[in-house]
Design a protein around this motif. Structure first.
Motif, PDB file in Angstrom:
ATOM      1  N   LYS A  61       0.880  -1.149  -0.066  1.00 46.54           N
ATOM      2  CA  LYS A  61      -0.033   0.111  -0.068  1.00 46.54           C
ATOM      3  C   LYS A  61       0.870   1.121  -0.051  1.00 46.54           C
ATOM      4  CE  LYS A  61      -4.197  -1.958   2.262  1.00 46.54           C
ATOM      5  NZ  LYS A  61      -4.959  -1.734   3.361  1.00 46.54           N
ATOM      6  N   MET A  62       2.212   1.193   0.692  1.00 51.85           N
ATOM      7  CA  MET A  62       2.893   2.408   0.598  1.00 51.85           C
ATOM      8  C   MET A  62       3.646   2.826  -0.527  1.00 51.85           C
ATOM      9  SD  MET A  62       4.297   2.620   4.656  1.00 51.85           S
ATOM     10  CE  MET A  62       4.690   0.725   4.884  1.00 51.85           C
ATOM     11  N   ALA A  63       3.876   1.717  -1.466  1.00 45.16           N
ATOM     12  CA  ALA A  63       4.525   1.647  -2.680  1.00 45.16           C
ATOM     13  C   ALA A  63       3.907   1.578  -4.143  1.00 45.16           C
ATOM     14  CB  ALA A  63       5.558   0.512  -2.639  1.00 45.16           C
ATOM     15  N   ILE A  64       2.748   0.829  -3.907  1.00 48.74           N
ATOM     16  CA  ILE A  64       1.892   0.581  -5.197  1.00 48.74           C
ATOM     17  C   ILE A  64       0.637   1.490  -5.228  1.00 48.74           C
ATOM     18  CG2 ILE A  64       1.018  -1.255  -6.752  1.00 48.74           C
ATOM     19  CD1 ILE A  64       4.216  -1.485  -6.257  1.00 48.74           C
ATOM     20  N   PRO A  65       0.451   1.998  -6.462  1.00 56.43           N
ATOM     21  CA  PRO A  65      -1.025   2.605  -6.707  1.00 56.43           C
ATOM     22  C   PRO A  65      -1.908   1.636  -6.354  1.00 56.43           C
ATOM     23  CG  PRO A  65       0.493   3.397  -8.419  1.00 56.43           C
ATOM     24  CD  PRO A  65       1.243   1.988  -7.646  1.00 56.43           C
ATOM     25  N   SER A  66      -2.959   2.397  -5.857  1.00 63.12           N
ATOM     26  CA  SER A  66      -4.309   1.380  -5.656  1.00 63.12           C
ATOM     27  C   SER A  66      -5.261   1.265  -6.721  1.00 63.12           C
ATOM     28  CB  SER A  66      -5.140   1.962  -4.286  1.00 63.12           C
ATOM     29  OG  SER A  66      -5.698   3.372  -4.704  1.00 63.12           O
ATOM     30  N   GLY A  67      -5.159   2.313  -7.691  1.00 66.97           N
ATOM     31  CA  GLY A  67      -5.937   2.206  -8.723  1.00 66.97           C
ATOM     32  C   GLY A  67      -7.337   2.757  -8.355  1.00 66.97           C
ATOM     33  N   ASN A  68      -7.653   3.104  -7.248  1.00 69.16           N
ATOM     34  CA  ASN A  68      -9.131   3.739  -6.877  1.00 69.16           C
ATOM     35  C   ASN A  68      -8.870   4.928  -6.161  1.00 69.16           C
ATOM     36  OD1 ASN A  68      -8.216   2.933  -4.567  1.00 69.16           O
ATOM     37  ND2 ASN A  68     -10.018   1.324  -4.443  1.00 69.16           N
ATOM     38  N   VAL A  69      -7.753   5.686  -6.471  1.00 70.18           N
ATOM     39  CA  VAL A  69      -7.909   7.239  -5.899  1.00 70.18           C
ATOM     40  C   VAL A  69      -8.807   8.159  -6.348  1.00 70.18           C
ATOM     41  CG1 VAL A  69      -5.995   8.990  -5.577  1.00 70.18           C
ATOM     42  CG2 VAL A  69      -4.991   6.675  -5.238  1.00 70.18           C
ATOM     43  N   ILE A  70      -9.305   8.907  -5.292  1.00 71.36           N
ATOM     44  CA  ILE A  70     -10.134   9.977  -5.707  1.00 71.36           C
ATOM     45  C   ILE A  70      -9.239  11.047  -5.786  1.00 71.36           C
ATOM     46  CG2 ILE A  70     -11.988  11.407  -4.872  1.00 71.36           C
ATOM     47  CD1 ILE A  70     -13.010   9.176  -3.091  1.00 71.36           C
ATOM     48  N   PHE A  71      -8.842  11.676  -7.090  1.00 74.57           N
ATOM     49  CA  PHE A  71      -7.852  12.661  -7.221  1.00 74.57           C
ATOM     50  C   PHE A  71      -8.430  14.002  -6.930  1.00 74.57           C
ATOM     51  CE2 PHE A  71      -6.579   9.346 -10.766  1.00 74.57           C
ATOM     52  CZ  PHE A  71      -5.300   9.140  -9.993  1.00 74.57           C
ATOM     53  N   THR A  72      -9.875  14.403  -6.811  1.00 80.19           N
ATOM     54  CA  THR A  72     -10.489  15.492  -6.631  1.00 80.19           C
ATOM     55  C   THR A  72     -10.294  15.684  -5.014  1.00 80.19           C
ATOM     56  OG1 THR A  72     -12.486  14.797  -6.679  1.00 80.19           O
ATOM     57  CG2 THR A  72     -11.560  15.847  -8.627  1.00 80.19           C
ATOM     58  N   ASP A  73     -10.014  14.685  -4.362  1.00 80.80           N
ATOM     59  CA  ASP A  73     -10.347  14.901  -2.657  1.00 80.80           C
ATOM     60  C   ASP A  73      -9.055  15.169  -2.166  1.00 80.80           C
ATOM     61  OD1 ASP A  73     -11.397  14.643  -0.480  1.00 80.80           O
ATOM     62  OD2 ASP A  73     -11.458  12.821  -0.134  1.00 80.80           O
ATOM     63  N   GLY A  74      -8.835  16.519  -1.381  1.00 80.15           N
ATOM     64  CA  GLY A  74      -7.667  16.976  -0.824  1.00 80.15           C
ATOM     65  C   GLY A  74      -6.902  17.920  -1.628  1.00 80.15           C
ATOM     66  N   LYS A  75      -5.862  18.363  -1.115  1.00 81.41           N
ATOM     67  CA  LYS A  75      -5.122  19.374  -2.027  1.00 81.41           C
ATOM     68  C   LYS A  75      -3.468  19.118  -1.957  1.00 81.41           C
ATOM     69  CE  LYS A  75      -5.407  22.539   2.172  1.00 81.41           C
ATOM     70  NZ  LYS A  75      -5.664  23.726   2.632  1.00 81.41           N
ATOM     71  N   LEU A  76      -2.891  19.908  -2.801  1.00 83.79           N
ATOM     72  CA  LEU A  76      -1.442  19.668  -2.950  1.00 83.79           C
ATOM     73  C   LEU A  76      -0.424  20.254  -1.785  1.00 83.79           C
ATOM     74  CD1 LEU A  76      -0.922  19.421  -6.724  1.00 83.79           C
ATOM     75  CD2 LEU A  76      -1.024  17.566  -5.367  1.00 83.79           C
ATOM     76  N   ASP A  77      -0.846  21.328  -1.437  1.00 81.97           N
ATOM     77  CA  ASP A  77       0.032  22.109  -0.486  1.00 81.97           C
ATOM     78  C   ASP A  77      -0.965  22.277   0.782  1.00 81.97           C
ATOM     79  OD1 ASP A  77       1.342  23.641   1.000  1.00 81.97           O
ATOM     80  OD2 ASP A  77       1.735  25.490  -0.328  1.00 81.97           O
ATOM     81  N   THR A  78      -0.759  21.191   1.899  1.00 85.35           N
ATOM     82  CA  THR A  78      -1.432  21.097   2.892  1.00 85.35           C
ATOM     83  C   THR A  78      -0.782  21.969   4.038  1.00 85.35           C
ATOM     84  OG1 THR A  78      -0.409  19.225   3.874  1.00 85.35           O
ATOM     85  CG2 THR A  78      -2.462  19.002   2.206  1.00 85.35           C
ATOM     86  N   SER A  79       0.332  22.554   4.002  1.00 84.91           N
ATOM     87  CA  SER A  79       1.007  23.208   5.101  1.00 84.91           C
ATOM     88  C   SER A  79       1.379  24.630   4.836  1.00 84.91           C
ATOM     89  CB  SER A  79       2.198  22.193   5.415  1.00 84.91           C
ATOM     90  OG  SER A  79       1.603  21.009   5.944  1.00 84.91           O
ATOM     91  N   GLY A  80       1.155  25.162   3.793  1.00 82.42           N
ATOM     92  CA  GLY A  80       1.368  26.428   3.361  1.00 82.42           C
ATOM     93  C   GLY A  80       2.902  26.389   3.114  1.00 82.42           C
ATOM     94  N   GLU A  81       3.502  25.648   2.191  1.00 82.06           N
ATOM     95  CA  GLU A  81       4.712  25.531   2.083  1.00 82.06           C
ATOM     96  C   GLU A  81       5.066  26.653   0.823  1.00 82.06           C
ATOM     97  OE1 GLU A  81       6.169  21.663   0.787  1.00 82.06           O
ATOM     98  OE2 GLU A  81       6.423  21.535   3.103  1.00 82.06           O
ATOM     99  N   HIS A  82       4.294  27.090   0.001  1.00 84.29           N
ATOM    100  CA  HIS A  82       4.497  28.096  -0.924  1.00 84.29           C
ATOM    101  C   HIS A  82       4.369  29.392  -0.344  1.00 84.29           C
ATOM    102  CE1 HIS A  82       4.537  25.734  -4.584  1.00 84.29           C
ATOM    103  NE2 HIS A  82       3.599  25.061  -4.165  1.00 84.29           N
TER     104      HIS A  82
END
Length: 367
Positions: A61-82
């Motif tokens: 699970k930590m290495a291989i894609p699951s094939g059922n990821v919800i790509f629209t759920d969540g965001k790419l910068d969660t800690s304000g890095e930019h």
């Protein structure tokens, strides 16, 4: 074989997984499709730890894609890095720490990665000009440590690591230097096949204490090779610390997490954090554990530890700072405390939130 040759043999396509993981046609197609969104790269070493007959294998699970990821759920910068980037490749969220992005490369592209928008891709966010970074640090004398991260800082050539150490180890204002790397877990050959790396770390470690912060998430990641890599670093005078991410389907039960923490302590690795998994796109719906559930898991896992093993904080790396997740009060509210904060006045502040049991993160406009 040298590590730079070994890394060229990484598995990067769904086709390469068909035989070793006994993929069905549907699994193959699902993995192939996910790789188009978020690339895959797995060392042969880490692939060998997967049980091919167990579709729920935690290493898989930590290495291989699951094939059922919800790509629209969540965001790419969660800690304000930019918003914390002060110059190319340097983030300065907390006044004491300069975080330097040294590379986009990792030995393995972990499926729970919070920098997946960066890892394995060309980017203009990497620190290229070492001297410019040093000038910035010198102009901020309250900066007392640097964290060389990425990607994975140990995926740099040893000569480049030496350049960073040469420039930073002589800065009197720095108390220590940190490297963020998961190579002891996913690619211990990086350390074991390169004696020059160990000599470099030992040499500069005489001038400035060096820490390696790594990332064991499951007991099965402790192998003869990973233990040897950790021991080699320790013999070179490096202090090794571990931060674990609480992950659904990986370590989200007390026995697994407690066993992991005991193994960490037994090897002389210093407990650092148990992180709440961030709500990253493609990660949130797959790996996050509700905070209330996480409190119970962590507390029971901690009950399995001796005094030295109880030092890891259950923490959220929030946009406003690092927030300890303390537990419940008498009114069934969840208590939090700022361990570190973008606004220094918040450090140490304790606050309560009533959670209904499904929340996996706190809102950005927390305070």
């Amino acid at each position: 074989m040298h590590w730079q040759e070994l890394i060229q043999e990484n598995i990067t396509t769904a086709e390469e997984l068909r035989e070793p993981l006994h993929l069905s046609q549907q699994e193959f197609e699902d993995i192939r499709d996910e790789i188009e969104m978020f690339p895959m790269s797995v060392t042969n070493y880490y692939l060998s730890l997967i049980d091919p007959n167990d579709p729920n294998d935690p290493i898989r699970k930590m290495a291989i894609p699951s094939g059922n990821v919800i790509f629209t759920d969540g965001k790419l910068d969660t800690s304000g890095e930019h918003s914390n980037t002060k110059m190319q490749g340097l983030q300065h969220k907390y006044k004491e720490t300069a975080l330097i992005l040294t590379t986009t490369e990792c030995a393995m592209f972990c499926r729970h990665c919070f920098r997946r928008c960066l890892v394995g891709k060309e980017s203009n966010e990497i620190a290229i000009d070492i001297d410019a970074v040093i000038t910035y640090i010198k102009s901020h004398p309250y900066t007392s440590n640097v964290l060389l991260s990425g990607g994975d800082a140990f995926m740099l050539p040893t000569s480049r690591i030496a350049q960073w150490l040469e420039k930073t180890s002589c800065l009197e204002q720095l108390d220590f230097i940190r490297f963020g790397t998961r190579t002891p877990v996913t690619f211990p050959q990086r350390i074991l096949s390169d004696p020059e790396l160990l000599r470099t770390l030992e040499e500069f470690g005489r001038q400035k204490q060096i820490y390696v912060v790594t990332h064991f998430n499951h007991p099965r990641e402790f192998t003869a090779e990973s233990k040897s890599a950790i021991s080699s670093l320790q013999k070179a005078g490096i202090v090794v610390k571990n931060q674990t991410v609480l992950l659904r389907g990986i370590n989200d039960n007390p026995d697994t997490l407690g066993t992991l923490l005991k193994q960490v302590s037994s090897l002389g690795i210093v407990q650092h954090y148990i992180f709440q998994c961030r709500p990253v796109k493609g990660v949130k719906s797959r790996f996050q554990v509700p905070i209330v559930e996480g409190i119970d898991i962590v507390q029971k896992a901690m009950a399995m530890q001796n005094g030295l093993g109880k030092s890891a904080d259950y923490t959220m790396s929030h946009v406003t700072g690092k927030i300890r997740i303390l537990g419940k009060d008498a009114n069934n509210n969840t208590l939090f405390q700022y361990k570190q904060a973008k606004d220094p006045e918040k450090i140490g502040h304790i606050f309560a939130k009533h959670l209904d049991g499904t929340e996996t993160w706190l809102p950005d406009d927390l305070m």
